[in-house]
Design an enzyme around this catalytic site. Structure first.
Site, PDB file in Angstrom:
ATOM      1  NE  ARG A 157      43.833 -26.446 -79.944  1.00 46.50           N
ATOM      2  CZ  ARG A 157      42.911 -26.991 -80.730  1.00 46.50           C
ATOM      3  NH1 ARG A 157      42.623 -26.463 -81.897  1.00 46.50           N
ATOM      4  NH2 ARG A 157      42.256 -28.066 -80.356  1.00 46.50           N
ATOM      5  CG  ASN A 198      47.019 -28.024 -81.148  1.00 52.98           C
ATOM      6  OD1 ASN A 198      47.421 -27.394 -80.185  1.00 52.98           O
ATOM      7  ND2 ASN A 198      46.045 -28.914 -81.045  1.00 52.98           N
TER       8      ASN A 198
END
Length: 94
Positions: A22, A40
């Protein structure tokens, strides 16, 4: 003359959670002046949206396919979405 804005929704599959994916995504998005988000998913994927100039989105997708050094990317699916007006940043969501 500025290029037209484009927005995509993407889902990244493989070993992409717990490896800094990320934050890798945010780094490459902000380097290209893209806005959007990344998070996520419950099924061990990473998903997000990115918006910006078409050529910068293309470059961004190439980076998503590489991923950070500890990630194993098996697939990146993406589709076009409507542009979101007024979005100012790229954020990592939980």
């Amino acid at each position: 003359m500025a290029q037209a804005q484009k927005r995509i929704h993407y889902v990244v599959e493989g070993g992409v959670q717990g490896v800094g994916y990320r934050y890798f995504t945010r780094k490459h998005a902000t380097a290209r002046d893209l806005t959007g988000w990344v998070r996520n998913t419950q099924d061990e994927k990473v998903e997000g949206e990115a918006q910006g100039e078409k050529n910068k989105i293309t470059d961004f997708l190439k980076e998503l396919n590489k991923g950070p050094s500890h990630a194993t990317v098996s697939k990146v699916n993406h589709e076009q979405r409507d542009v979101v007006e007024g979005e100012a940043a790229f954020e990592v969501r939980n």
